[in-house]
Scaffold this active site. Structure first.
Site, short mmCIF file in Angstrom:
data_model
loop_
_atom_site.label_atom_id
_atom_site.label_comp_id
_atom_site.label_asym_id
_atom_site.label_seq_id
_atom_site.Cartn_x
_atom_site.Cartn_y
_atom_site.Cartn_z
N ARG A 11 0.86 -1.02 -0.11
CA ARG A 11 0.10 -0.04 -0.17
C ARG A 11 1.28 1.43 0.35
NH1 ARG A 11 -3.30 2.90 4.11
NH2 ARG A 11 -5.33 3.41 3.48
N HIS A 53 0.53 4.25 -2.60
CA HIS A 53 0.67 5.87 -2.31
C HIS A 53 1.43 6.50 -2.43
CE1 HIS A 53 -3.65 5.16 0.80
NE2 HIS A 53 -3.32 4.22 -0.89
N ASP A 54 2.34 6.30 -2.06
CA ASP A 54 3.49 7.10 -2.80
C ASP A 54 3.32 7.32 -4.57
OD1 ASP A 54 5.92 8.65 -2.53
OD2 ASP A 54 6.83 6.62 -4.12
N HIS A 63 -6.28 -6.00 -2.67
CA HIS A 63 -7.77 -5.95 -2.05
C HIS A 63 -7.51 -7.82 -1.29
CE1 HIS A 63 -8.58 -1.74 -1.99
NE2 HIS A 63 -7.61 -1.74 -1.53
N ASP A 120 -10.61 -9.49 2.83
CA ASP A 120 -10.76 -10.51 2.44
C ASP A 120 -10.61 -11.61 2.76
OD1 ASP A 120 -10.86 -13.26 0.80
OD2 ASP A 120 -9.29 -12.81 -0.44
N SER A 151 8.22 10.67 -1.64
CA SER A 151 7.61 12.36 -1.45
C SER A 151 6.69 11.60 0.60
CB SER A 151 6.82 12.78 -1.80
OG SER A 151 5.62 11.68 -2.48
N VAL A 167 0.17 9.97 -6.09
CA VAL A 167 1.58 11.62 -5.74
C VAL A 167 2.56 12.25 -5.88
CG1 VAL A 167 1.19 12.89 -3.73
CG2 VAL A 167 -0.20 11.14 -3.17
N PRO A 208 -7.46 7.14 -4.50
CA PRO A 208 -8.97 7.16 -4.09
C PRO A 208 -9.69 7.07 -3.14
CG PRO A 208 -8.24 5.60 -6.56
CD PRO A 208 -7.44 6.63 -5.62
N ASN A 256 -4.39 8.86 4.56
CA ASN A 256 -2.25 8.14 5.46
C ASN A 256 -2.89 8.38 6.65
OD1 ASN A 256 -0.87 7.61 2.55
ND2 ASN A 256 -0.98 9.31 2.77
N ASP A 309 8.32 9.23 -5.98
CA ASP A 309 9.11 9.75 -5.80
C ASP A 309 9.74 9.88 -3.75
OD1 ASP A 309 7.63 11.20 -4.33
OD2 ASP A 309 7.85 12.81 -5.71
N GLY A 312 4.40 10.89 -8.49
CA GLY A 312 4.77 9.83 -8.76
C GLY A 312 5.96 9.16 -7.62
#
Length: 332
Positions: free
Chosen positions: A66, A70-71, A197, A249, A80, A74, A167, A98, A78, A76
């Protein structure tokens, strides 16, 4: 755990030997052999630390996977996301997607520390995230693939980007697909990557709306199997219990397989963002059915989509930096 950690790690490392999907990155600056000369042990070091972490806590595989997702959504891929608030930097860890849910940062720190001892300031935190995501998938029984490498690390973060680009569980299908297309990803990528998931957990606060007030009429989501909804309400009340965890699941919560898609077809997707794949688009429903019937096809598409996602706007060449520690830029 009956097995010793050392035995688990040995078995886990052997899991990386089976069928390996190999893909060329669309970005010629990224390629799997990037560290072969500068840090030949890089991938083995990442693999080893991830294996120990997952042996200690199976849930960590989903958490590390995950983080990469999530990186990349945002600014790309990188790293961040890994930056803490410092100076002008406001951490993405505070964003709605997050806060109180992104985890695994200590594992990334351990990997970076081990790599810095082996080859100082050589392997980027962005590449660590990409490798850890692949290794976590394999450890959970999922597909293997070659990870194109050569990303560099961002010197900034974007809290607004994290809030707006990732999302959300209650987003509509069109909104989710729009956020994927914004990153250069398509419908196949959306459905295949949603298959992540098949492992991991979600908090009560992420799906409570479906249980009690899906459309503002104080009624549950009609697309959710009602016997399943009743089970969920036992530990996810109208108020309180926000952080209570539920398997995404429940059939095979720590095994990376296609049972997630089978649950969607049974109207037992936990999140609204899961179930809309079967209720709001005939094209996505068709893919869900294909993956539910053919685990190998799901694995193939997932691996290809992970490479594609990992290629979102990477910093290469002289852009960015190679951080000494993943939580702060080098000058801070």
């Amino acid at each position: 755990m009956a097995q010793s950690t050392s035995f688990f790690v040995l078995v886990a490392l052997l899991a990386f030997a089976p069928i390996c999907f190999s893909f060329k990155s669309d970005n010629d600056n990224l390629y799997p052999q990037y560290y072969y000369k500068s840090c030949p042990q890089a991938q083995e070091i990442v693999k080893s630390v991830v294996a120990k972490a997952v042996a200690k806590e199976a849930r960590m595989a989903a958490s590390l996977l995950r983080l990469h997702f999530h990186d990349c959504f945002v600014k790309g891929c990188d790293a961040s996301l890994l930056l803490d608030s410092r100076g002008s930097i406001v951490t993405e860890k505070r964003s709605n997607p997050n806060r109180n849910s992104a985890r695994g940062f200590d594992v990334i720190d351990d990997i970076k520390s081990a790599l810095e001892k082996e080859c100082p300031q050589t392997v980027s935190c962005a590449d660590i995230l990409a490798l850890a995501a692949r290794d976590s998938t394999v450890l959970a029984g999922g597909p293997n693939w070659e990870v194109p490498l050569g990303r560099r690390d961002s010197r900034s973060a974007s809290l607004s980007g994290s809030n707006n680009n990732i999302p959300a569980p209650n987003n509509t299908f069109d909104s989710i697909l729009s956020k994927f297309k914004r990153q250069g990803l398509d419908l196949v990528d959306l459905v295949a990557l949603s298959g992540s998931h098949t492992i991991g957990n979600s908090r009560c606060t992420s799906f409570r709306q479906r249980l009690y007030n899906q459309s503002g009429n104080n009624k549950p989501d009609s697309t959710l199997d009602q016997s399943y909804a009743a089970q969920l309400r036992n530990r996810c009340p109208k108020s309180g219990g926000d952080q209570n965890l539920f398997f995404l699941d429940f059939v095979s919560p720590t095994k990376f397989d296609n049972s997630y898609f089978k649950l969607l077809l049974a109207s037992k997707g936990l999140l609204n963002s899961d179930q809309v794949l079967t209720t709001k688009s005939q094209a996505s429903l068709a893919l869900v059915k294909q993956y539910a019937e053919d685990n190998a096809l799901f694995f193939d598409h997932f691996a290809k989509s992970m490479v594609k996602m990992g290629n979102i706007s990477p910093l290469t060449g002289s852009s960015g930096e190679i951080r000494k520690t993943c939580r702060k830029i080098n000058s801070s």
